[in-house]
Write a protein that holds these residues in place. Sequence first.
Motif, PDB file in Angstrom:
ATOM      1  N   MET A  94       0.820  -1.572   0.102  1.00 16.53           N
ATOM      2  CA  MET A  94      -0.138  -0.247   0.156  1.00 16.53           C
ATOM      3  C   MET A  94       0.853   1.561   0.223  1.00 16.53           C
ATOM      4  SD  MET A  94      -2.840  -1.151   3.009  1.00 16.53           S
ATOM      5  CE  MET A  94      -3.724   0.067   1.905  1.00 16.53           C
ATOM      6  N   HIS A  95       2.195   1.048   0.298  1.00 15.74           N
ATOM      7  CA  HIS A  95       3.448   2.177   0.469  1.00 15.74           C
ATOM      8  C   HIS A  95       3.624   2.025  -1.145  1.00 15.74           C
ATOM      9  CE1 HIS A  95       1.366   2.372   4.631  1.00 15.74           C
ATOM     10  NE2 HIS A  95       2.631   3.786   4.351  1.00 15.74           N
ATOM     11  N   GLY A  96       3.727   1.233  -2.425  1.00 15.49           N
ATOM     12  CA  GLY A  96       4.436   1.379  -2.959  1.00 15.49           C
ATOM     13  C   GLY A  96       5.915   0.362  -3.575  1.00 15.49           C
ATOM     14  N   LEU A  97       5.863   0.206  -1.460  1.00 16.61           N
ATOM     15  CA  LEU A  97       7.468  -0.983  -1.317  1.00 16.61           C
ATOM     16  C   LEU A  97       7.156  -2.699  -1.389  1.00 16.61           C
ATOM     17  CD1 LEU A  97       7.960   0.889   1.919  1.00 16.61           C
ATOM     18  CD2 LEU A  97       8.926   1.338  -0.597  1.00 16.61           C
ATOM     19  N   THR A  98       7.762  -3.342  -1.806  1.00 18.92           N
ATOM     20  CA  THR A  98       7.860  -4.934  -1.366  1.00 18.92           C
ATOM     21  C   THR A  98       9.284  -4.546  -0.129  1.00 18.92           C
ATOM     22  OG1 THR A  98       9.743  -5.268  -2.645  1.00 18.92           O
ATOM     23  CG2 THR A  98       7.579  -5.021  -3.909  1.00 18.92           C
ATOM     24  N   PRO A 107      14.856  -9.763   2.178  1.00 16.96           N
ATOM     25  CA  PRO A 107      17.071 -10.403   1.599  1.00 16.96           C
ATOM     26  C   PRO A 107      17.758  -9.487   1.590  1.00 16.96           C
ATOM     27  CG  PRO A 107      15.080 -10.492  -0.100  1.00 16.96           C
ATOM     28  CD  PRO A 107      14.318  -9.810   1.005  1.00 16.96           C
ATOM     29  N   ASN A 108      17.228  -8.260   1.910  1.00 15.18           N
ATOM     30  CA  ASN A 108      17.992  -7.558   1.238  1.00 15.18           C
ATOM     31  C   ASN A 108      17.906  -6.238   2.285  1.00 15.18           C
ATOM     32  OD1 ASN A 108      18.478  -7.563  -1.274  1.00 15.18           O
ATOM     33  ND2 ASN A 108      16.304  -6.681  -1.732  1.00 15.18           N
ATOM     34  N   ALA A 109      18.284  -6.457   3.436  1.00 14.32           N
ATOM     35  CA  ALA A 109      17.617  -6.027   4.934  1.00 14.32           C
ATOM     36  C   ALA A 109      19.182  -6.080   5.543  1.00 14.32           C
ATOM     37  CB  ALA A 109      16.614  -5.763   5.508  1.00 14.32           C
ATOM     38  N   LYS A 110      20.315  -4.906   6.480  1.00  6.22           N
ATOM     39  CA  LYS A 110      20.527  -5.618   7.391  1.00  6.22           C
ATOM     40  C   LYS A 110      19.555  -5.434   8.656  1.00  6.22           C
ATOM     41  CE  LYS A 110      24.686  -3.221   5.228  1.00  6.22           C
ATOM     42  NZ  LYS A 110      25.736  -1.651   5.630  1.00  6.22           N
TER      43      LYS A 110
END
Length: 280
Positions: free
Chosen positions: A96-100, A133-136
Amino acid sequence: METLELKNLKLTWLHGGVTHLDGGAMFGVVPKPLWSKSYPCNENNQIELRTDPILIQFDDKNILVESGLGIGKLNDKQKRNFGALEESFVERDLAMHGLTPGDIDYILMTHLHFDHACGLTMPEEGKFASVFPNAKIIASRVEWEEMRNPNIRSRNTYWKENWESIQEQVEVFEGEWTLGPIKMVHTGGHSEGHSILVIEDEGETIIHMADIMPTHAHQNVLWVLAYDDYPMDSISAKEKWMEFGVKKNAWFTFYHDAFYRAVKWDESGNISEKVEKKRN
């Protein structure tokens, strides 16, 4: 979704699930006639506790505070015991915020108990995979060590399926960790490695005390959880940061509160401003 905006930073509460835990355990030695005036319980003496991650956005960074209950992580017995009537809608809310989930840059874990860490991983082909998968993933070194080597008391809340598939993403700190206006501070108390967040943005302050003050009803510094491993450390940290926050006219934010997302208290202990959770 409820929001709180400072000058350069925005907080949005996502829907990460809900539990219903024993009110006596959540308020420790405080008698029910006292705590039940501040926070209602059901006929089974359980209180509603959200597990709602906070999305923090600033300088094109997308940061989560905690991860929610996840999806498909609890079996039927666990759902019954924890009163888990709702699982996570974090992915829907991000969309809803345009994020995955792949757009999340950091996940700030105040501690790694199951109700905070289950949303880090998901079942996939008989194993578990990282949801972000891309988060620290940031946690105190003490907390991370206990997550992987729990003791006889803590092994019921530090689960292998919540850390094995994300261990390469984890970055640990000792004492303090900072990113722009956000600072994580190791306090201990609820767990030995428990941390809080302090956000300072052009004269405005937010304090997120996580599970040493899980709801607005835990405002009294002596009202600590029976779940706390080191209750005197919880009391000491609450005393220090409540005094700091009230002097700063700070917002106090919550992950578990079913009624308020954030509040400000005046010097008399009364709520002077609030962000209420919308009730369904």
